[in-house]
Design an enzyme around this catalytic site. Structure first.
Site, PDB file in Angstrom:
ATOM      1  N   GLU A 220       9.833  -5.143  -5.493  1.00  0.00           N
ATOM      2  CA  GLU A 220       8.451  -5.346  -5.911  1.00  0.00           C
ATOM      3  C   GLU A 220       8.295  -5.245  -7.426  1.00  0.00           C
ATOM      4  O   GLU A 220       8.878  -4.366  -8.051  1.00  0.00           O
ATOM      5  CB  GLU A 220       7.543  -4.304  -5.272  1.00  0.00           C
ATOM      6  CG  GLU A 220       7.322  -4.553  -3.804  1.00  0.00           C
ATOM      7  CD  GLU A 220       6.391  -3.516  -3.198  1.00  0.00           C
ATOM      8  OE1 GLU A 220       5.756  -3.852  -2.195  1.00  0.00           O
ATOM      9  OE2 GLU A 220       6.313  -2.396  -3.711  1.00  0.00           O
TER      10      GLU A 220
ATOM     11  N   CYS B 249       1.491   2.010 -10.275  1.00  0.00           N
ATOM     12  CA  CYS B 249       2.852   2.094 -10.795  1.00  0.00           C
ATOM     13  C   CYS B 249       3.505   3.405 -10.373  1.00  0.00           C
ATOM     14  O   CYS B 249       2.917   4.462 -10.504  1.00  0.00           O
ATOM     15  CB  CYS B 249       2.788   2.021 -12.306  1.00  0.00           C
ATOM     16  SG  CYS B 249       3.782   0.734 -12.985  1.00  0.00           S
TER      17      CYS B 249
END
Ligand code: SF4
Length: 339
Positions: free
Chosen positions: A82, A331
């Site tokens: 990802e 994140c």
């Protein structure tokens, strides 16, 4: 990296590698056979040795959430990776890249850790996330900054060092080292190597608790490389370089958000060699599938209160803004459902 090694081992002149890189950086060539600048024999050789595709990653799924775009790439081995891009209104993009498929370190707040390590990504797979032609095809500029905060512990993967060399090479990605952030939960030996080999790269060390016992519950790597050992590395680094470093603190409601945690964290920072060069980024825990089911997200007021408490004690602290939480794209907390 492997292509350059192969070309130089077989006596192919350097400019041929530069032609391959130029095709990499463009958006027209999908395969080695498409690189018209190369002689046909070399195109065939590269296809046979490295497979026909120029890029080791293929985008297989894209999700959008406001300013955030999450791309799922498939490696040729089938591994899923990802990458998240945040498009800021100021007109610059920040990219969050993965360094491993899965992760073997088992942090209890992290969905990726619940999966286990599938494998380290190669340097080419890491850099391909930044250089992939899908970005240029969409008319996007190269990202202004790149953070190793996606799936995996960057410093547990030795290929990250080659990837950093490629990303900062003027003939390749050409990113300024200062625009690259490596985030680590504290892989001390490779943290020491990172600050020695790439002193201008920005470092973020995950703290998440000032207490060794509690930290080991949240980040099991604490038992192998204690926080104190990592902080020693950063103490020496900030004295040498006068570069600011970041301490990430993931705030989990009822776990590490109390007054005692706050006071101990502030004390830990104040004891540093140059406390003014340590900046605490407080991150709101984002409930993730696969993480410890007892962990809860604090509310915004609690996060702000923790930040203010640190500032009141003289610590540089901010709340880290998180984009894209509805697609699990915060994140460092990427969702691992594909694995
Ligand atoms: S937080 Fe990072 S190091 Fe910890 S399990 Fe998740 S990916 Fe691995």
């Amino acid at each position: 990296m492997r292509i350059r090694d192969h070309l130089s081992a077989t006596g192919v002149p350097d400019f041929r590698f530069r032609q391959v890189i130029s095709a990499w950086k463009g958006s027209a060539a999908e395969t080695f056979a498409d690189i018209q600048a190369l002689p046909p024999a070399l195109r065939s050789d590269l296809s046979e040795r490295f497979g026909p595709r120029l890029h080791p990653l293929t985008a297989v799924e894209v999700q959008h959430d406001g300013q955030v775009e999450k791309v799922l790439f498939a490696a040729e081995s089938g591994a899923r990776i990802e990458t998240v891009v945040s498009h800021y209104r100021a007109g610059w993009d920040s990219m969050c890249v993965s360094s491993q498929a899965g992760c073997g370190l088992g942090c209890t707040f992290c969905a990726t850790g619940a999966v286990g390590l599938v494998r380290n990504l190669t340097a080419d797979e890491i850099t391909a996330q930044v250089m992939h032609p899908r970005w240029t095809r969409e008319g996007l500029p190269r990202p202004a900054s790149v953070a190793f905060m996606g799936m995996g512990e960057a410093l547990a993967n030795p290929h990250v060092f080659d990837a950093l060399t490629l990303l900062t090479d003027a003939g390749y990605a050409g990113l300024a080292a200062r625009r690259i952030t490596v985030s680590t939960v504290g892989f001390a030996p490779n943290l020491a190597r990172l600050v020695a080999e790439h002193p201008q790269v920005t470092v973020t060390l995950s703290v998440h608790s000032p207490f060794p016992e509690q930290r080991a519950e949240i980040i099991p790597l604490e038992r192998r490389y204690p926080l104190a050992e990592n902080l020693d590395v950063l103490d020496r680094h900030v004295v040498m370089t006068r570069r600011k470093v970041y301490l990430a603190y993931l705030l989990i409601a009822g776990v590490n958000d109390g007054d005692a945690d706050l006071a101990a964290l502030a004390g830990l920072v104040r004891r540093r060699s140059r406390p003014e060069l340590f900046h605490v980024s407080v991150i709101r825990y984002n409930e993730a599938a696969g993480a410890d089911p007892t962990y809860r997200a604090p509310n915004t007021r609690q996060v702000d209160g923790f930040v203010h408490g640190l500032r009141a004690r003289g610590i540089h602290a901010t709340r880290r803004r998180q984009l894209g939480t509805t697609i699990d794209a915060a994140c460092g907390q990427l969702h691992a459902r594909y694995l």
